[in-house]
Structure formats: C-alpha cells, structure tokens
Design a protein around this motif. Sequence first.
Motif, PDB file in Angstrom:
ATOM      1  N   UNK A 258       0.824  -1.217   0.000  1.00 60.15           N
ATOM      2  CA  UNK A 258       0.000   0.000   0.000  1.00 60.15           C
ATOM      3  C   UNK A 258       0.857   1.266   0.000  1.00 60.15           C
ATOM      4  N   UNK A 259       2.104   1.136   0.424  1.00 57.02           N
ATOM      5  CA  UNK A 259       3.007   2.294   0.511  1.00 57.02           C
ATOM      6  C   UNK A 259       4.319   1.985  -0.207  1.00 57.02           C
ATOM      7  N   UNK A 260       4.237   1.699  -1.514  1.00 51.70           N
ATOM      8  CA  UNK A 260       5.428   1.178  -2.216  1.00 51.70           C
ATOM      9  C   UNK A 260       6.606   2.151  -2.242  1.00 51.70           C
ATOM     10  N   UNK A 261       6.329   3.426  -1.971  1.00 52.68           N
ATOM     11  CA  UNK A 261       7.440   4.393  -1.990  1.00 52.68           C
ATOM     12  C   UNK A 261       8.494   4.085  -0.930  1.00 52.68           C
ATOM     13  N   UNK A 262       8.120   3.292   0.081  1.00 56.07           N
ATOM     14  CA  UNK A 262       9.071   2.985   1.165  1.00 56.07           C
ATOM     15  C   UNK A 262       9.845   1.699   0.935  1.00 56.07           C
ATOM     16  N   UNK A 263       9.465   0.922  -0.081  1.00 56.33           N
ATOM     17  CA  UNK A 263      10.152  -0.361  -0.295  1.00 56.33           C
ATOM     18  C   UNK A 263      11.637  -0.088  -0.551  1.00 56.33           C
ATOM     19  N   UNK A 351      16.322  -9.625  11.099  1.00 57.30           N
ATOM     20  CA  UNK A 351      16.993 -10.134   9.895  1.00 57.30           C
ATOM     21  C   UNK A 351      15.981 -10.795   8.964  1.00 57.30           C
ATOM     22  N   UNK A 352      15.070 -11.588   9.527  1.00 64.30           N
ATOM     23  CA  UNK A 352      14.079 -12.273   8.688  1.00 64.30           C
ATOM     24  C   UNK A 352      13.228 -11.257   7.929  1.00 64.30           C
ATOM     25  N   UNK A 356      13.349 -10.805   3.958  1.00 66.98           N
ATOM     26  CA  UNK A 356      12.081 -11.166   3.314  1.00 66.98           C
ATOM     27  C   UNK A 356      11.605 -10.057   2.381  1.00 66.98           C
ATOM     28  N   UNK A 357      11.544  -8.830   2.871  1.00 68.21           N
ATOM     29  CA  UNK A 357      11.028  -7.734   2.035  1.00 68.21           C
ATOM     30  C   UNK A 357      11.993  -7.392   0.902  1.00 68.21           C
ATOM     31  N   UNK A 358      13.303  -7.393   1.209  1.00 68.06           N
ATOM     32  CA  UNK A 358      14.276  -7.043   0.166  1.00 68.06           C
ATOM     33  C   UNK A 358      14.137  -7.999  -1.010  1.00 68.06           C
ATOM     34  N   UNK A 359      14.130  -9.301  -0.730  1.00 75.36           N
ATOM     35  CA  UNK A 359      14.110 -10.281  -1.820  1.00 75.36           C
ATOM     36  C   UNK A 359      12.737 -10.364  -2.482  1.00 75.36           C
ATOM     37  N   UNK A 360      11.682 -10.290  -1.674  1.00 75.08           N
ATOM     38  CA  UNK A 360      10.324 -10.413  -2.227  1.00 75.08           C
ATOM     39  C   UNK A 360      10.058  -9.334  -3.275  1.00 75.08           C
TER      40      UNK A 360
END
Lengths: 394, 65
Positions: A258-263, A351-352, A356-360
């Motif tokens: 919902x807030x992709x600017x923060x990815x 770390x998880x 998780x978010x970086x790779x996803x």
Amino acid sequence: MSTVETNPPVAPYFMRQPGKPFPPPEYADFRKLNGLAQVALPSGGRAWLITRHEDVRAVLTDPRISSDPSREGFPRPTATAGVPTPHEVPGWFVGSDAPDHTRLRKALISEFTIRRMKAIQGTVEEIVDGCIDRMLADGKREADLVNDFALAVPSLVIATMLGVPPADRKFFEAQSKVLVTISSEDEKRADASRQVHRYLNRLIALRRKRPADDMISRLVASGQVTDREIPGVAMLLLIAGHETTANNISLGAVTLMQNPQWIGDPRIVEELLRYHSVADLVLMRAVLEDIEIGGQLVRKGEGLVLLVAGANHDDAVFERAGEFDPSRSAQGHVAFGYGVHQCLGQNLVRIEMEVAYRKLFERIPTLEVAAPIATLPYKYDGVLFGLHNLPVRW
Amino acid sequence: MVRISVDTGTCVGAAQCVLAAEELFDQDDDGIVTLLNANPEGEAVKAARVAAESCPSRSITLHED
C-alpha cells in the motif's frame, strides 16, 4: 499525582473486530483518561489494561510484578488460553520469574547474539529465495503469501536452527495454530500441546543419542536445563519463532504494497514492528504488592495486560502514531516487550523481515494484494494479531 | 565527561546496546554485555544514551562526572 481509586471504564476482551481499525480506537480513549481500563476476560475474571507507553515500560521493569501465571490474579483469557504455568509446561520460561527465568534465558542468549544472527543471515537468504522460487515455479502468478512465504520463512528458519526436520512444517504449524487461537476448545488445545510434546520428546531422545550441530543438541548438552524442561523450552522457541514473525511479515507486506514508496528503505523494519504491534495481547503480569500505575492504585493479586499496540501508538511518544512513517524514529517501541523478558529472538526477527522484504520486492516487483484489504482474514481471535491468508498476484 | 558502566549480572543479552552503539558495546560468547569503551566522546555520547535508554534490563548506567 495522588494515588486514587476511581471507577475505571470496563472494556470487552475482544476490542479488535472486523471492520474496525487496529489498534482499537478505545486505546486512545483510555490513554486520554489515566491510561488504565479494566477488561472483562472471557473466563469471567477482570484485569487492568495498561495503554500508555510510559506506564507499560515502567511496569515491565518493576520488581513488584510477576510473569508466573500461577500467581494470584494473573490474567487468563479462558480456562486454558494464555501463558501456561511452569507446572503445566515446565521450561516455558515466558511464564516464570527469577531464578528459573534467569537460568533458562541465560542458557539460550548465546544462540541469539548479534554475531550468531549475522552468521545465520546466509541461511535466511537461502530459505527466502527457496520460498520465492517455489512461488514462481508453477507459473500461476498468484499465491497465498502467508502459507507460501510469511509463515514458510520463519518456520523453516527456526526449524533449521532447532534441528526440527523442515519437512514437518505442516504438523507443527497446525498444532501451533490451535495453541495460539484464543477460542480453541480446551480439549483441542490440550491435545495439540500433547502432540507437540510427544513429537519434540522423540526428537530430543534422538539428539541425546546422536548430537548434531543444532540448538536442541546444545540444550541437551548444556547442563543448564533439566530434562523435564527441555521439551518446554524447545516448544516455546518453535512456536514463538514462527507464529510471531509470520504475522509481522504478512501484515508488513500489505503495508508495503500500500506504501510502495518505502520499499527498500532500511528504516521500514522498526516502523513496521511498531506500527503493527502483533503481540498486543501477549504481555500479561500479576501484581505482587500494591503499586501505583499512572496515578491508579493497583492491588496485590490483580492482573495486568500491558497493551503493546497501546504503548506503540501513544501520541505522547510517537507523533501521528497511527500513520506508517518510516522516517520517524521508532526507537523505544515495545513491539518485543521490555524488561528482562524482552523477546530473545528479536534480532532474528529483524533479519528475517529485512531479507524477506528485500528479496520479495526485488524478485517480484509487481506483487499486489488480490483482494480488497477490508475483506482480508485478519486474526481477530489470535493471541497474536495477523493474517490467516493473504491472496497475492503479480 | 561521560563514563559508562554495565552490570553483567542483570544483563539479559537482548543486544540493544550493540545495535545502538557497536563501537561501545559487544557481547561475550555467552551473549552478555562487554564494554569496549567506557569513555565515549562526541557523537558516541548520544549513541551511549540510546543504548542505556534501550536496555530492557537497565543494566547500563551513564555517569556524568
């Protein structure tokens, strides 16, 4: 402020409801009064709800409170839900005080040091990549992000660390689900607990004969934990190691979609931990001596529920606390609790989530939720808040 | 001058100090806090305050001499 006994508001136990925001808006009302309310537990008892950040942190470091559920007044949501007593599950050290808690925690700290967590990062990355590979493999371009990713990752990580066969994932996830659902029937819950115990006892016996490079083998060899306690310690690590993180990863994934600017921003993990506060109803204590909390006299033998989401959404500490804003400082949040019981695995969770978010989002940049957010199956009935399922597509 | 002291007896190994200021704090093999530098200066004083504030067992004290 003088100590007074007032007539506090009485709240129902289930303030999280379909269609209502989380955290429940009542928390803000209670914080505006003196921060305390009483809650009517489904078991029939009463307990105090503590909603202010300052009070939650102060109480969690106060020596006049106890984490032992066998103490008078300790909140029991239902007859069997909540923290098991040391008698019910020896080794479940979340529910113990010094000296047992100190001994059991100290036997485990070395497994979760920053150095250990850095060493295990490679394993976490492999597990995350493996889950994404499997999501992409069938070519359907859709998945249940809870089962295929958010739950799979921490399940496989904690299983690997403990020495539990990852192939048994479905078994221990299903039993855990019964244990962490507040409305589970007493008999079903007892059966789930027995099954996990039996399973872990077999594994422990195996490791006694043939030690491996895993946590259960080291626990057995440590001499710090009694034979009666080892299954309870292993069960606690297994359940706490996957349930909590799974809810964090899935709720966080929704917020990031919902807030992709923060990815990609390194500050997202701490803010997601604060913002979602999945362990809202986890911190319970019994009061051992009369104490004052926020000007309110709380009597010996009364129970406390320290609301994690109440504290983490306290505007006195976190401005515009209801907004997801990684640019704020989330420092001081109590997503992992506070005091000597603060989450042992918190640096593993960090770390998880980061991996998780970086790779996803690197590997599936077009990922989106495949259902209206309001219709998602949230865990209104969970000891931990989260999602049962999360349909996604890309 | 700010001087840091740590209480290894009450430390619960949550490692918040290492996260806040890895130039000042470390963990031994058992996961218990070890002090790398008891006399922080400049920016490190701020980091030491964050570490003390974050410590869940309040095992870090800053002495303002």
